[in-house]
Write an enzyme that holds these catalytic residues in place. Structure first.
Site, PDB file in Angstrom:
ATOM      1  N   HIS A 186       6.399   5.261  -1.494  1.00 60.77           N
ATOM      2  CA  HIS A 186       7.231   4.065  -1.336  1.00 60.77           C
ATOM      3  C   HIS A 186       7.443   3.355  -2.664  1.00 60.77           C
ATOM      4  O   HIS A 186       6.682   3.527  -3.619  1.00 60.77           O
ATOM      5  CB  HIS A 186       6.581   3.099  -0.334  1.00 60.77           C
ATOM      6  CG  HIS A 186       5.240   2.600  -0.783  1.00 60.77           C
ATOM      7  ND1 HIS A 186       5.088   1.606  -1.725  1.00 60.77           N
ATOM      8  CD2 HIS A 186       3.990   2.971  -0.431  1.00 60.77           C
ATOM      9  CE1 HIS A 186       3.803   1.387  -1.938  1.00 60.77           C
ATOM     10  NE2 HIS A 186       3.106   2.206  -1.158  1.00 60.77           N
TER      11      HIS A 186
ATOM     12  N   GLU B 267      -0.839   4.722   5.659  1.00 62.61           N
ATOM     13  CA  GLU B 267      -1.853   4.724   4.600  1.00 62.61           C
ATOM     14  C   GLU B 267      -3.250   4.609   5.189  1.00 62.61           C
ATOM     15  O   GLU B 267      -3.452   4.070   6.273  1.00 62.61           O
ATOM     16  CB  GLU B 267      -1.592   3.562   3.630  1.00 62.61           C
ATOM     17  CG  GLU B 267      -2.561   3.456   2.463  1.00 62.61           C
ATOM     18  CD  GLU B 267      -2.571   4.656   1.537  1.00 62.61           C
ATOM     19  OE1 GLU B 267      -3.047   5.745   1.972  1.00 62.61           O
ATOM     20  OE2 GLU B 267      -2.145   4.522   0.375  1.00 62.61           O
TER      21      GLU B 267
END
Length: 195
Positions: free
Chosen positions: A9, A82
Site C-alpha cells: 500500500h 496485516e
C-alpha cells in the site's frame, strides 16, 4: 501459470513517522495517494484479470485508486490483512526498542498462525484464479512473510525493507510459487526524487 503482483500500500502518516501499524486501520496520506496513482499508471501497460486487496483502508484505498485506471473485478480477502502486532502498534522503532527490547510484543498474532493464514490465501488465489494475472494489494509484513517463505528465508521479514507502493512478482509453476522480482520501485522514481 498463475501470476501475482504483490503491491505494498501507499504511504500513511504512521509510515512517515516510523510507527508500526499492524491491524490499526490508518488511511493513506497525500504521498500515498500519489504513489497509488503512479502504480495505476504503470500497471496499465500490462494485462491483469483482477485486483485483490486487504480490507484495511490503506490497502483498499491503494487498490481503489489503482483500479480507477484499470477497471478490474475487485475482491477483498481477509487472509491478506496485516499481522496484528499487539501492544507495539502505534509505537515508533525507537519506542518499540525501548519498551520491548526482546522484540516480543504482548498480544501479537502468532507467527505460525500468520504464515498459515497467508498460505491459505495463496492457495485460494491459485484455486479460484488459476492461470490468471492477479494484482494483490497488501502490507509490508504480509509481503515480506510471503517472500521469506518462498525464498527459504533468503529475503523477506527481518532482511528486506519494502518501500511503500513497491511491486513484487511471484508465479505458480510446477506446483511451486516462485519469486520473479521484489521491491521494484522504478515507477515511483519521479515522486521519490521530488521529495
Amino acid at each position: 501459470m498463475t501470476i501475482v503482483c504483490l503491491i505494498r500500500h501507499g504511504e500513511t502518516d504512521w509510515n512517515a513517522l516510523g510507527k508500526i501499524q499492524g491491524k490499526t486501520d490508518i488511511p493513506l496520506n497525500a504521498a500515498g495517494t500519489q504513489q497509488a496513482r503512479q502504480c495505476g499508471a504503470y500497471l496499465t501497460a500490462s494485462d491483469w484479470d483482477l485486483i485483490i486487496t486487504s480490507p484495511l483502508q490503506r490497502a483498499r484505498q491503494t487498490a481503489e485508486i489503482i483500479n480507477e485506471t484499470l477497471g478490474l473485478p475487485f475482491v477483498e480477502m481477509d487472509e491478506f490483512v496485516e499481522k496484528h502486532f499487539g501492544d507495539a502498534e502505534g509505537l515508533t522503532f525507537k519506542e518499540r526498542a525501548f519498551t520491548f527490547p526482546d522484540r516480543h510484543y504482548p498480544n501479537q498474532e502468532d507467527n505460525g498462525s500468520f504464515s498459515e493464514r497467508l498460505a491459505t490465501g495463496l492457495e485460494i488465489i491459485n484455486d479460484c484464479y488459476l492461470d490468471k494475472r492477479v494484482l494483490l494489494v497488501s502490507h509490508g509484513g504480509v509481503i515480506n512473510a510471503i517472500l521469506g517463505k518462498l525464498s527459504d528465508g533468503e529475503i523477506g521479514s527481518g532482511k528486506t525493507r519494502l518501500l511503500n507502493a513497491c511491486l513484487s512478482h511471484i508465479h505458480f509453476d510446477e506446483n511451486n510459487w516462485i519469486i520473479r522480482n521484489y521491491n521494484q520501485v522504478s515507477h515511483l522514481e519521479k515522486s521519490m526524487s521530488e521529495r
